[in-house]
Every structure is written in C-alpha cells, then in structure tokens.
Design an enzyme around this catalytic site. Structure first.
Site, PDB file in Angstrom:
ATOM      1  N   ASP A  45      -1.201   0.489  -4.739  1.00 44.19           N
ATOM      2  CA  ASP A  45      -1.853  -0.758  -4.353  1.00 44.19           C
ATOM      3  C   ASP A  45      -2.521  -0.675  -2.971  1.00 44.19           C
ATOM      4  O   ASP A  45      -1.972  -0.097  -2.030  1.00 44.19           O
ATOM      5  CB  ASP A  45      -0.767  -1.842  -4.311  1.00 44.19           C
ATOM      6  CG  ASP A  45      -1.290  -3.205  -3.930  1.00 44.19           C
ATOM      7  OD1 ASP A  45      -1.988  -3.797  -4.761  1.00 44.19           O
ATOM      8  OD2 ASP A  45      -0.996  -3.665  -2.809  1.00 44.19           O
TER       9      ASP A  45
ATOM     10  N   GLU B 232      -5.781   2.286  -6.138  1.00 39.92           N
ATOM     11  CA  GLU B 232      -6.633   1.107  -6.018  1.00 39.92           C
ATOM     12  C   GLU B 232      -7.264   1.076  -4.637  1.00 39.92           C
ATOM     13  O   GLU B 232      -6.590   0.851  -3.640  1.00 39.92           O
ATOM     14  CB  GLU B 232      -5.825  -0.177  -6.210  1.00 39.92           C
ATOM     15  CG  GLU B 232      -6.734  -1.391  -6.224  1.00 39.92           C
ATOM     16  CD  GLU B 232      -6.185  -2.625  -5.508  1.00 39.92           C
ATOM     17  OE1 GLU B 232      -6.678  -3.711  -5.797  1.00 39.92           O
ATOM     18  OE2 GLU B 232      -5.303  -2.497  -4.647  1.00 39.92           O
TER      19      GLU B 232
END
Ligand code: BGC
Ligand code: MG
Length: 575
Positions: free
Chosen positions: A221, A294
């Site tokens: 993330d 990401e």
C-alpha cells in the site's frame, strides 16, 4: 532404453521448474476483494472472511488465479482497515485466525492464491508500537517520526508546512510525548520511521509471518509515501513548494510533494521486500510468491520498481496509466498512447499489468459510461500480461451515490458538504451484488454498512449468468480465451484507426492471431485492418462480441472492411 529416457525426464523435471512454479503470475488474473463489501456471513451488515470462503467458488468460475484482499488486520477502522493496530492478527469484524486458515485451505483446494494487503507506511495510533513510542520507551521511541516543532512569535507550530493526503497538516501534537508526530494520511495513521533499521526489520518480519502461513505475496500500500526526505544536521526538514493553481491551503494538492513522496530510498526498500519474498521462496519452495505495488508515481519511477541488473523488484508495479488518465471523452489516440506508455517503457523480459479499478477510484461504468464496460474488460483481458480486476467490475457495477449525511469515508468526511463528492470513495465500496434477493444477497441481516445499489435487480451475478451477452458472460469468454497460446505468449501491436477506433493484434508464430477492435464512440465505423496490421488472413472470424454487435460469434468478415456499430467491441481471429 526406457530407464534411460525416464532418468532423462526426471533430470529435466529437476532442472526445469514447471511454468506454474516460476511464472504462474505472468499471465494471471488477479481479483481484488474489498472484504467489508464482498459477502457477509454473520448478518452484521459487514463482509467477512467466512463470506469470502463461501464465495471462492465464484472466483474460480470467473477464472481467477489469485485474489488480493484489502486489509483484514486488527484495526479501529478509521480508514477501514488501512490503519492497522496489530499486523499479526485478524480483526474480529472479519473473523479470526482460524477463519483465515480455513479460507487459505479452501483457496488451496480451488487453486486460487491468496495475496494480502501490506500497509508499510503507517500503523494505527492504537498500535502497541505507537503507544510505546509515544511513551518514549527506548526500543520504540524512534519507530515513528517525531519533532518538537518550531516556535514562531512565541507560538508553537508544526515543523513543516506538509499537508496530509486527507487534508490539513501532516503533523499532530501529542501531549504525552510533548512532540508532533508525522502522518501522511489521518492523524490516526502515524507514519513509521523507515530511517530506523529496526522498523524495516519489524516490517519484514510481518511479511515473513504471513508468507509462512501460506499467502502468496502482498499488494503493498501507498509505496511512494514510505520515505520523507532525510532531515538536515539539525534534525529539520524543508517546507514543500506551493502549487499556485490550488487556492485551498488545506487541500493535498496545494503543495508539490517533492519531499514527502517518491524519495530514492523507496526503490531500494521495494528491492529489500522482494528479497524477503525470495528468501521465503527458498525456505518453503513451491510456487513463486509475488509483490504488487501500489504507487501513483511517474512512469520512470514505476519502471525502477521492476528491478535492475542487480536487484529484483516488484513483479507487478500497478499500471495505473489507463485508470488515472482515461476519461469519458478520451479518443482512440489517447488510449493507444497510454497502452504504449507502459509497453514501450517496460524493461525487457518484464511483464505488463493492466489495472482498471480499485477501492479508491470511481468505477468504469460511471467514469466511462455503462456502454463501455465490455470494451474495457476486453482491454484488460486481451492485452499481454497480467489483469487486475476490482470486485464487481466483471458484472458492471456502477458507483452508488451516497449523501453527505451517510458518507463514512474519512477522505470525504475530513472535507465538507461542498467538496465531499469529489473525494468520497464510498460509492465504489458498496456491497457486492450477488442476486436479486434483499440486499442483493450480500447479507441475511437487516442493514448494510453502505447502501446497496438500487440497480441490483438488473446488475447481479445470478441474473447475468443467464444472459448470453451479459458483462459477466463476456468477461468469462475473454477469460477462457486467455488460455490460448497467442494470448499467453504472443506479441502485441497497438493502433488507433482514426479517433474512434482502437485496435490491437496479438500474434504468435505458428498460431492464430487475435485482433481486439473497439469502437469507443457512437458513430458507425468501417475500418480496414490491413491498413494497420500485417499478416492478417483476408477473412477474419468473430470470437467474442458484445451486445452492440450486429454479428455473432463464428461469423466472418473481410479484414479490409470491418463494420462496427456504436460502442461495439469485438475480438476477431485469423482463420
Ligand atoms: C489505499 C487507500 C488508503 C491509503 C492509506 C491507499 O493508497 O489504497 O485506500 O486510504 O492508502 O493507507
Ligand atoms: Mg459480517
């Protein structure tokens, strides 16, 4: 003789690992599950692990290779799980460790790989590490980024002007510690300090723990945010420059984030995480484990995530080219340019990936129009490499409008009634539409944490299974086509044929070629595929059609005059 060839076979088997082991991910279909909204098994209106386990067969039905789950860890849910309080445990809302082990077991039976979300940038302020850090405990005191601030005209101020992704200062004063702590997101998401080697080690241990449990990797993330610029010799940081075109000083885009995103150290950290993955590959053997990263970052930075001549990196640096840049009015040249951006800049022998949606971005049907859903799924599934699908896109779910009063996403709640619609991510996180039963079959309970779309009677898995050219059935046909050698290993040539038609050809020596042709707009078009592609047969056969097509599967057409209806999207093959 027989023994000899048997021995040879065995030897070959030893030295040549099967494709599944070393490269299963190279042509895989990844599916993102947002666990709160996939399937609720216990009637509390929030999805959970047992719900996912029940529905894994559906993932199999649509040909999923691996699924990544948004965070399932212990969390006060200030950012719906992206604020982890215990990196080693499951939040009771989703179930417990036993439920997770059952999920892994069922996934194994179905040959679906489970990937977890790994949130390295921050923890929850309720994480034990933060509590100890705030208390100044020796071991943890530098686990987070602390600073006593500046005093200007006798008034205490944060150390820099840095603004949080979710609005307002990145710094919050902590009474107990008598210092400010850094948070690139919510105040309840304090940033871990990656300049402390103990933090890096602690986070690597988290990876090891879940890999040993049997997950096949991680979606990492918010990677660009992990490092801030190093402080100067006084322990201070520079202010970030303004973006003159933004006037709201609380808005994230007010500043140009040159000191808080995409620092060079980030790339090396990705390589280090990959080393951990490979260390566990060595330790446990079996199929490759993978990293999906990401990062909304410039292309040249993303390409470095892949690795270099001395280091392996993320196998799947998410390709957000289409997701971030395509809009309702984009023409075929724009689509073509964005596809080329990735294909032409990717290092040799790396694999492309295509991402069209996630839990942070407006859905395709809403962004581009419901009549472009099949076309985008065609892109996703017939381009070379890896497809990454967000739950519900395969059935054509659209954003659900949610009033300011009912809005729960912190990114929107931190703003105001005027701004929230631009910021809210609730509309893409509504319950998955399984059937035409109450609450779309998502729950047996009496409410859901976000409202169910009022389109659920028309858009749901059960109904779409029965309609030949539903989004779901077209998705399944495209998925099946991916087993063809040409789609697995073939080259690609991408072309815009005028402003309205995008076409690309997949080809592999000795096999049929496949040509995906998409009419983006509402004019009837006639295109000459021979004008842009070589070595086509004079006639081509329809392999997949959408419900705009006047033609059917197995019909034939001349390559030099393919007639396209408005928004028609097709896959043709050479004969
Ligand atoms: C996730 C978001 C989350 C943020 C902070 C992201 O990029 O996808 O949903 O709010 O990181 O963790
Ligand atoms: Mg539940």
């Amino acid at each position: 003789m027989l023994t000899k060839s048997l021995t040879l076979c065995c030897l070959l088997a030893l030295v040549l690992p099967t494709l599944a082991e070393v490269g299963w991910w190279r042509t895989a279909q990844f599916y993102q599950i947002y666990p709160r909204s996939f399937k609720d098994s216990d009637g509390d209106g929030v999805g959970d692990l047992n719900g996912i386990t029940q529905q894994l067969a559906y993932l199999k039905e649509i040909g999923t290779t691996a699924t990544w789950l948004s965070p399932i860890f212990t969390s006060p849910m200030a950012d719906f799980g992206y604020d982890v309080a215990d990196f080693y445990d499951i939040d009771p809302l989703f179930g417990n460790m036993e439920d997770f082990e059952k999920l892994l077991e069922r996934a194994k039976q179905l040959d679906i790989k489970i990937i977890l979300d790994f949130v390295p940038n921050h923890s929850s302020d309720e994480c034990d590490w933060f509590i100890r850090s705030a208390a100044g405990e020796e071991e943890y005191k530098d686990f987070y980024v602390w600073h006593t601030g500046k005093v200007v005209n006798g008034i205490r101020q944060p150390p820099t002007n840095w603004i949080s992704v979710f609005r307002g200062s990145q710094w919050t004063w902590h009474e107990g510690r008598q210092a400010y702590y850094l948070h690139q997101f919510l105040a309840k998401q304090p940033d871990l300090n990656y300049r402390n080697p103990k933090v890096v080690e602690a986070m690597k241990d988290v990876l090891r723990f879940w890999l040993r449990k049997g997950v096949y990797g991680f979606r990492i993330d918010a990677v660009p945010h992990v490092f801030e610029v190093a402080p100067d010799s006084n322990g201070d940081w520079p202010d970030e420059p303004r973006n003159e075109y933004v006037s709201d000083p609380e808005d994230y885009s007010y500043l140009d984030h040159i000191y808080t995103t995409n620092q060079p150290e980030t790339i090396d950290l990705v390589y280090q995480f990959r080393q951990v993955i490979e260390e566990i590959d060595q330790e446990l053997g079996g199929d490759d484990r993978v990293l999906l990263t990401e990062a909304y970052a410039p292309l040249d930075v993303l390409m470095q995530y892949y690795g270099n001549s001395t280091h392996n990196g993320s196998q799947i640096p998410f390709n957000f080219e289409l997701l971030s840049n395509i809009n309702f009015n984009s023409d075929a040249y724009h689509y073509s340019e964005l596809l080329h951006n990735w294909l032409d800049n990717m290092p040799a022998d790396k694999v492309a990936n295509w991402v069209l949606g996630n839990h942070d971005q407006s859905r395709i049907g809403t962004r581009l129009g419901a009549d472009r859903i099949d076309a985008t799924n065609m892109l996703l599934l017939t381009l070379p490499g890896i497809s990454v699908n967000y739950q519900g896109e395969e059935i054509g779910m659209e954003d659900v409008w949610i009033s300011w009063e009912d809005t729960v996403d912190p990114q929107a709640c931190q703003s105001n009634q005027q701004e929230f619609e631009r910021l809210t991510r609730d509309p893409v996180r509504t319950p998955f539409q399984w059937s035409d039963e109450e609450f779309a079959g998502f729950t047996n309970g009496s409410s859901t944490w976000l409202p169910v779309s009022d389109k659920y009677k028309l858009v749901n898995v059960k109904r779409e299974r029965g309609i030949a050219l539903s989004h779901l059935n077209i998705y399944k046909q495209l998925r099946a086509l991916r087993d063809e050698p040409t789609l697995k290993q073939g080259d690609v040539t991408v072309n815009a044929i005028g402003p309205n038609v995008l076409a690309f050809k997949r080809s592999l020596a000795g096999h049929k070629s496949y040509i995906t042709v998409i009419n983006i707009n509402d004019d009837v078009e006639s295109v000459n595929l021979d004008s842009v592609f070589t070595e086509l047969s004079s006639q081509l056969s329809y392999v997949v059609v959408n419900d705009k097509s006047a033609r059917r599967k197995n019909d034939v057409t001349y390559a030099n005059s393919v007639l396209l209806m408005p928004k028609e999207a097709i896959v043709l093959s050479t004969i």
